[in-house]
Design a protein around this motif. Structure first.
Motif, short mmCIF file in Angstrom:
data_model
loop_
_atom_site.label_atom_id
_atom_site.label_comp_id
_atom_site.label_asym_id
_atom_site.label_seq_id
_atom_site.Cartn_x
_atom_site.Cartn_y
_atom_site.Cartn_z
N ILE A 16 0.83 -1.20 0.00
CA ILE A 16 0.00 0.00 0.00
C ILE A 16 0.86 1.26 0.00
CG2 ILE A 16 -1.64 1.34 1.38
CD1 ILE A 16 -2.77 -1.44 2.30
N VAL A 17 1.88 1.29 0.86
CA VAL A 17 2.74 2.47 0.96
C VAL A 17 3.47 2.73 -0.35
CG1 VAL A 17 4.78 3.45 2.07
CG2 VAL A 17 3.02 2.33 3.45
N SER A 18 4.08 1.68 -0.92
CA SER A 18 4.91 1.87 -2.11
C SER A 18 4.10 2.14 -3.37
CB SER A 18 5.82 0.66 -2.32
OG SER A 18 5.06 -0.52 -2.54
N THR A 19 2.83 1.74 -3.39
CA THR A 19 2.04 1.91 -4.61
C THR A 19 1.00 3.03 -4.52
OG1 THR A 19 0.42 0.24 -3.88
CG2 THR A 19 2.28 -0.52 -5.24
N THR A 20 0.93 3.73 -3.37
CA THR A 20 -0.04 4.82 -3.25
C THR A 20 0.68 6.11 -2.88
OG1 THR A 20 -0.54 4.18 -0.94
CG2 THR A 20 -1.93 3.24 -2.68
N LEU A 39 5.92 10.36 -3.45
CA LEU A 39 6.92 11.06 -2.64
C LEU A 39 8.23 11.40 -3.35
CD1 LEU A 39 6.36 9.35 0.82
CD2 LEU A 39 5.70 11.65 0.13
N PRO A 40 8.66 10.68 -4.39
CA PRO A 40 9.87 11.14 -5.07
C PRO A 40 9.73 12.51 -5.72
CG PRO A 40 9.43 8.84 -5.60
CD PRO A 40 8.22 9.37 -4.89
N PHE A 41 8.49 12.91 -5.96
CA PHE A 41 8.26 14.16 -6.68
C PHE A 41 7.72 15.28 -5.80
CE2 PHE A 41 7.33 10.40 -9.28
CZ PHE A 41 8.36 10.50 -10.21
N PHE A 42 6.94 14.93 -4.80
CA PHE A 42 6.29 15.93 -3.97
C PHE A 42 6.35 15.51 -2.51
CE2 PHE A 42 3.88 15.77 -8.02
CZ PHE A 42 4.18 17.05 -8.50
N GLY A 43 6.53 16.51 -1.64
CA GLY A 43 6.47 16.25 -0.21
C GLY A 43 5.03 16.27 0.28
N PRO A 44 4.83 16.01 1.58
CA PRO A 44 3.46 15.88 2.10
C PRO A 44 2.64 17.15 1.98
CG PRO A 44 5.08 15.84 3.88
CD PRO A 44 5.84 15.71 2.60
N PHE A 45 3.26 18.33 2.07
CA PHE A 45 2.49 19.57 1.97
C PHE A 45 1.98 19.79 0.56
CE2 PHE A 45 5.06 20.39 5.80
CZ PHE A 45 4.04 20.71 6.68
N ALA A 46 2.83 19.55 -0.43
CA ALA A 46 2.39 19.70 -1.82
C ALA A 46 1.31 18.68 -2.17
CB ALA A 46 3.58 19.55 -2.77
N ILE A 47 1.46 17.46 -1.68
CA ILE A 47 0.47 16.42 -1.95
C ILE A 47 -0.88 16.80 -1.33
CG2 ILE A 47 -0.18 14.03 -1.42
CD1 ILE A 47 2.84 13.36 -1.66
N ALA A 48 -0.85 17.30 -0.10
CA ALA A 48 -2.08 17.71 0.56
C ALA A 48 -2.72 18.88 -0.17
CB ALA A 48 -1.80 18.07 2.01
N ASP A 49 -1.92 19.85 -0.59
CA ASP A 49 -2.47 20.99 -1.32
C ASP A 49 -3.15 20.56 -2.61
OD1 ASP A 49 -1.77 22.90 0.51
OD2 ASP A 49 -0.43 24.02 -0.81
N LYS A 102 5.88 8.17 -15.67
CA LYS A 102 7.29 7.78 -15.81
C LYS A 102 7.72 6.85 -14.68
CE LYS A 102 8.78 9.96 -19.53
NZ LYS A 102 9.35 9.22 -20.70
N MET A 103 7.23 7.11 -13.48
CA MET A 103 7.56 6.24 -12.35
C MET A 103 7.04 4.83 -12.60
SD MET A 103 8.91 5.60 -9.43
CE MET A 103 9.25 7.11 -8.51
N ALA A 104 5.83 4.72 -13.10
CA ALA A 104 5.27 3.41 -13.41
C ALA A 104 6.10 2.70 -14.48
CB ALA A 104 3.82 3.55 -13.87
N GLU A 105 6.54 3.45 -15.48
CA GLU A 105 7.36 2.86 -16.54
C GLU A 105 8.71 2.40 -15.99
OE1 GLU A 105 7.56 5.94 -19.45
OE2 GLU A 105 5.50 5.63 -20.16
N LEU A 106 9.30 3.21 -15.10
CA LEU A 106 10.59 2.83 -14.50
C LEU A 106 10.45 1.55 -13.69
CD1 LEU A 106 13.54 3.35 -13.69
CD2 LEU A 106 12.69 4.84 -11.86
N LEU A 107 9.39 1.44 -12.92
CA LEU A 107 9.18 0.24 -12.11
C LEU A 107 8.97 -0.98 -12.99
CD1 LEU A 107 6.93 1.75 -9.31
CD2 LEU A 107 9.30 1.01 -9.10
N ASP A 108 8.27 -0.79 -14.12
CA ASP A 108 8.10 -1.90 -15.06
C ASP A 108 9.45 -2.32 -15.64
OD1 ASP A 108 5.40 -2.12 -14.72
OD2 ASP A 108 4.88 -0.85 -16.43
N GLU A 109 10.29 -1.32 -15.94
CA GLU A 109 11.62 -1.60 -16.51
C GLU A 109 12.50 -2.34 -15.52
OE1 GLU A 109 15.61 0.91 -17.74
OE2 GLU A 109 13.66 1.89 -17.95
#
Length: 325
Positions: free
Chosen positions: A225-229, A234-244, A310-317
């Motif tokens: 759950i943590v790694s796929t949601t 989180l590699p792109f945005f911190g918790p404040f940006a995500i909440a906003d 892109k993250m999904a593609e990287l994980l597939d790769e």
């Protein structure tokens, strides 16, 4: 009177403690072009770790993780020393990375202070111990601060910078420049136990363990759950940006549900409720924890969607982790 930093650019570094963490820091700083003197508990340990770091670099080169020629660079830039005192005698910056024990660190830091050239900046890689605790080891702590790399040091870009009451602000631009040349990003935080990284990380781990203890989910399912949601973001945005971006009004309502079940420990923080009461819901109103000009909203959403794709593609790769079933 406190001594000013002895240089306007750090190019000579001593790494005290050359195990897994310290060795990775040494690799990172040497590959950025700095000469790095290495010292561990004794000369044999230093030599053993020096040889390990070169072998590790060869492995990383073969895996494409280090640039071709990196091992030769390390052979040129690494200087195994016979003792801590020899390693720190003529450098601009010392980074300590010994056991996470205040007594051990204080002993090493005291030895370092007595052996350095005046004006040498001294850093510690502690992950939890406040500067004010370790500063007790110094006669003059004006050039001492925490420079906390994360594991694995050769590949994680963020570094926590923690100054103490006595720390000369003049050290920060020099450390920032050193980190930038090494491809790292420093963030300054207050001198409290655990700083920011481990305070957040430990809270997440504690709640995850509680979830498992309550039988809500298994450790494997929690990790999924943590790694796929939210961890996926989180590699792109911190918790404040995500909440906003999600909407602070949505979060406020979610906190109410959690508070009704779990009590005050999961009630909405005052800084969230104050923003919502003021009609500041995040990106959809242009103002929340962060400020966003309206014309940038579309660009932000485009970036977010491309980043997640892109993250999904990287994980597939990369394929599934060895932990995957």
């Amino acid at each position: 009177m406190p001594t000013a930093p002895r240089t306007d650019k750090i190019t000579k570094v001593a790494q005290i403690g050359t195990g897994y963490m310290g060795g990775g820091i040494a690799q990172s700083l040497a590959l950025a072009g700095n000469d790095v003197w290495l010292a561990d508990a004794d000369q044999e340990s230093t030599q053993r770790n020096y040889e390990r770091l070169l072998k590790e670099s060869e492995l990383f080169e073969g895996q494409g993780l280090f640039a071709p020629g990196s091992t030769e660079v390390l052979k040129e830039k690494f200087h195994p020393a016979a003792s801590i005192e020899e390693a720190v005698a003529d450098v601009h910056f010392v980074e300590e990375a010994v056991f996470e024990d205040p007594a051990v660190k204080k002993d090493v830091l005291s030895r370092v202070e007595k052996a350095v050239t005046p004006g040498t900046i001294i850093g510690t890689n502690t992950s939890t111990i406040p500067v004010k605790v370790l500063a007790e080891a110094f006669e003059d702590a004006s050039l001492f601060l925490t420079v906390h790399f994360s594991n694995p040091a050769p590949f994680i870009p963020g570094v926590e910078l923690v100054t103490g009451e006595a720390t000369d602000p003049a050290v920060l631009p020099l450390i920032d420049d050193l980190l930038t040349r090494a491809g790292r990003r420093g963030a300054q935080v207050k001198d409290v136990p655990g700083f920011v990284l481990n305070r957040l990380q430990y809270v997440l781990l504690k709640e995850a363990m509680t979830v498992v203890e309550e039988g809500v989910a298994t450790p494997a399912d929690v990790d999924t759950i943590v790694s796929t949601t939210f961890g996926f973001r989180l590699p792109f945005f911190g918790p404040f940006a995500i909440a906003d971006m999600a909407g602070l009004d949505v979060y406020a309502k979610g906190f109410k549900v959690l508070e009704n079940h779990f009590g005050d420990r999961l009630s909405a923080p005052a800084n969230l409720t104050s923003l919502v009461e003021a009609g500041k819901f995040g990106t959809k109103t242009g103002s929340g924890f962060l400020e966003l000009e309206p014309e940038k909203l579309a660009a932000l959403i485009d970036y977010r969607n491309k980043a997640y794709k892109k993250m999904a593609e990287l994980l597939d790769e990369l394929g599934p982790s060895p932990l995957a079933e």
